[in-house]
Design a protein around this motif. Structure first.
Motif, short mmCIF file in Angstrom:
data_model
loop_
_atom_site.label_atom_id
_atom_site.label_comp_id
_atom_site.label_asym_id
_atom_site.label_seq_id
_atom_site.Cartn_x
_atom_site.Cartn_y
_atom_site.Cartn_z
N UNK A 106 40.80 32.10 35.36
CA UNK A 106 39.91 31.94 36.53
C UNK A 106 39.74 33.28 37.25
N UNK A 107 40.84 34.00 37.41
CA UNK A 107 40.77 35.30 38.11
C UNK A 107 39.86 36.27 37.37
N UNK A 108 39.97 36.25 36.02
CA UNK A 108 39.12 37.17 35.24
C UNK A 108 37.64 36.82 35.44
N UNK A 109 37.37 35.52 35.42
CA UNK A 109 35.98 35.07 35.61
C UNK A 109 35.48 35.46 37.01
N UNK A 110 36.36 35.27 38.00
CA UNK A 110 35.96 35.61 39.38
C UNK A 110 35.68 37.11 39.50
N UNK A 111 36.58 37.91 38.92
CA UNK A 111 36.39 39.38 38.99
C UNK A 111 35.04 39.78 38.42
N UNK A 112 34.73 39.22 37.26
CA UNK A 112 33.44 39.57 36.64
C UNK A 112 32.28 39.03 37.49
N UNK A 113 32.46 37.80 37.99
CA UNK A 113 31.43 37.20 38.86
C UNK A 113 31.14 38.06 40.08
N UNK A 114 32.21 38.59 40.67
CA UNK A 114 32.04 39.44 41.85
C UNK A 114 31.24 40.70 41.52
N UNK A 115 31.56 41.26 40.34
CA UNK A 115 30.86 42.49 39.94
C UNK A 115 29.36 42.23 39.80
N UNK A 116 29.03 41.14 39.10
CA UNK A 116 27.59 40.90 38.86
C UNK A 116 26.89 40.43 40.14
N UNK A 117 27.63 39.71 40.98
CA UNK A 117 27.01 39.25 42.25
C UNK A 117 26.62 40.44 43.10
N UNK A 118 27.46 41.47 43.10
CA UNK A 118 27.16 42.67 43.90
C UNK A 118 25.92 43.39 43.38
N UNK A 119 25.62 43.14 42.09
CA UNK A 119 24.42 43.76 41.53
C UNK A 119 23.21 42.84 41.69
#
Lengths: 123, 248
Positions: A28-41
């Motif tokens: 879940x943490x890995x998915x969230x980390x990636x999600x945060x990166x793409x959300x910022x873009x």
């Protein structure tokens, strides 16, 4: 020696279960980390997918549900966003961030609903 | 982000004990109040104003401003008659009431009643619709007034003692302030039927310190600038912008 066998099984079971929980949390943490990166873009479609996976992998993860709610709100799925915010708040009722997001969401949603109520169809 | 928001976020970070957070902008759609898809044209028919002398030609300025905004913010064809047709009807009504120039209180009241009657007369709008190929009609009432808001205002000052210790002193002081209020009742009328589709009142106020020299026309434009997004929100989808916090 006889009594130690079931104890061993119990301990192994507990260890396996906690290892599985840990793995789910890590996933879940890995998915969230990636999600945060793409959300910022601004890639909200992808962010939503990642947050959904995070929430599925770890349904007790309030951060994943909060982030999913933000993504859903951004994409115009207001009913889904409300549900996700409320679930996140159930899990972490004292989280000020989630509460703040939810308050802002409700404020905007009320505005939208007021607009819709006033709307009258043209013949 | 305002200082207050920053403080709230900082307090939230401390209280929630979260490892990290990211603030992101969100931009969500807001539907228009009216579905105007059945109209191809829009006509600003004009506005009722009171009979006082004014530094701003309210109806003409507002009609022109709305036409410009509608042209750049909607797909509708904006009709531009030589003269807003409601104005012509109002002038005819005024001729029946009394001599031009100054009007008695009774005459002003008669004019107000006649203007209200016209605004709510489906037959009047239907006829106008026939003349202009059945557009969506925007009309209404406008009021622009100067305000004197001089008075005592709460005041806070930080005063230092002889030892350099700061303390907050609350008092009140007289401030000379003037300003303007713009109120607009917009009527959105279907000229095919003469039916009123939507009616909405907007009001904005601006205040200036006595030493600021602001012309009525500048104030009018400042107030219209604030009011326009709400007006356009009736006809076109708008966006709600804000920020949310993503958590890790």
């Amino acid at each position: 020696m006889r009594t130690s066998v079931p104890l061993l099984v119990l301990v192994s079971g507990a260890l396996l279960a906690s290892a599985a929980t840990l793995a789910a949390e890590e996933k879940a943490d890995r998915q969230i980390d990636f999600g945060l990166k793409v959300a910022q873009k601004g890639l909200w479609q992808e962010a939503r997918f990642r947050f959904e996976r995070a929430a599925k992998a770890d349904p007790q993860n309030a951060a994943a549900l909060n982030d999913l709610a933000v993504a859903l709100e951004q994409m115009g799925d207001f009913a889904g966003a409300r549900q996700a915010y409320e679930k996140a708040l159930e899990l972490k009722p004292n989280d000020t961030y989630i509460q703040q997001n939810y308050d802002l969401f409700r404020e905007a949603d009320d505005k939208r609903n007021r607009k819709l109520k006033k709307k009258r169809p043209t013949p | 982000m305002t200082a207050r928001r920053t403080l709230v976020l900082a307090a939230a970070l401390a209280a929630s004990g979260c490892s990290s957070m990211i603030e992101v902008p969100v931009d969500t759609p807001l539907q228009s109040k009216l579905d105007v898809s059945s109209f191809r044209r829009i006509l600003i028919a004009g506005f009722v104003t009171d009979l006082e002398d004014s530094d701003v030609d309210l109806s003409a300025e507002t009609s022109r401003l709305l036409q410009n905004q509608l042209r750049s913010n909607t797909q509708l064809q904006v009709l531009e008659p030589d003269r807003p047709p409601l104005q012509t009807a109002l002038e005819t009504a005024l001729e029946k009431i009394g001599e031009g120039g100054s009007y008695s209180r009774d005459e002003k009241e008669k004019f107000r009643l006649e203007a209200d009657r016209l605004l709510q007369d489906p037959e009047f709008w239907r006829k106008m619709g026939e003349e202009y190929q059945q557009p969506l009609i925007v009309a209404g009432k406008l009021d622009f007034e100067s305000q004197n808001r001089s008075g005592f205002q709460p005041d806070e000052r930080v005063v230092r003692s002889a030892q350099g210790q700061p303390s907050l002193v609350r008092s009140s002081r007289f401030m000379e302030r003037k300003g303007y209020v713009l109120s607009a009742d917009f009527y959105f009328i279907d000229s095919k039927t003469g039916e009123l589709l939507h009616k909405e009142r907007f009001s904005e106020e601006v205040l200036y310190a006595e030493d600021q020299r602001i012309s009525p026309l500048s104030s009018y434009f400042e107030l219209m600038d604030r009011l326009l997004p709400n007006f356009l929100g009736v006809l076109t989808p708008q966006r709600i912008r804000g920020t949310r916090v993503l958590l890790r």
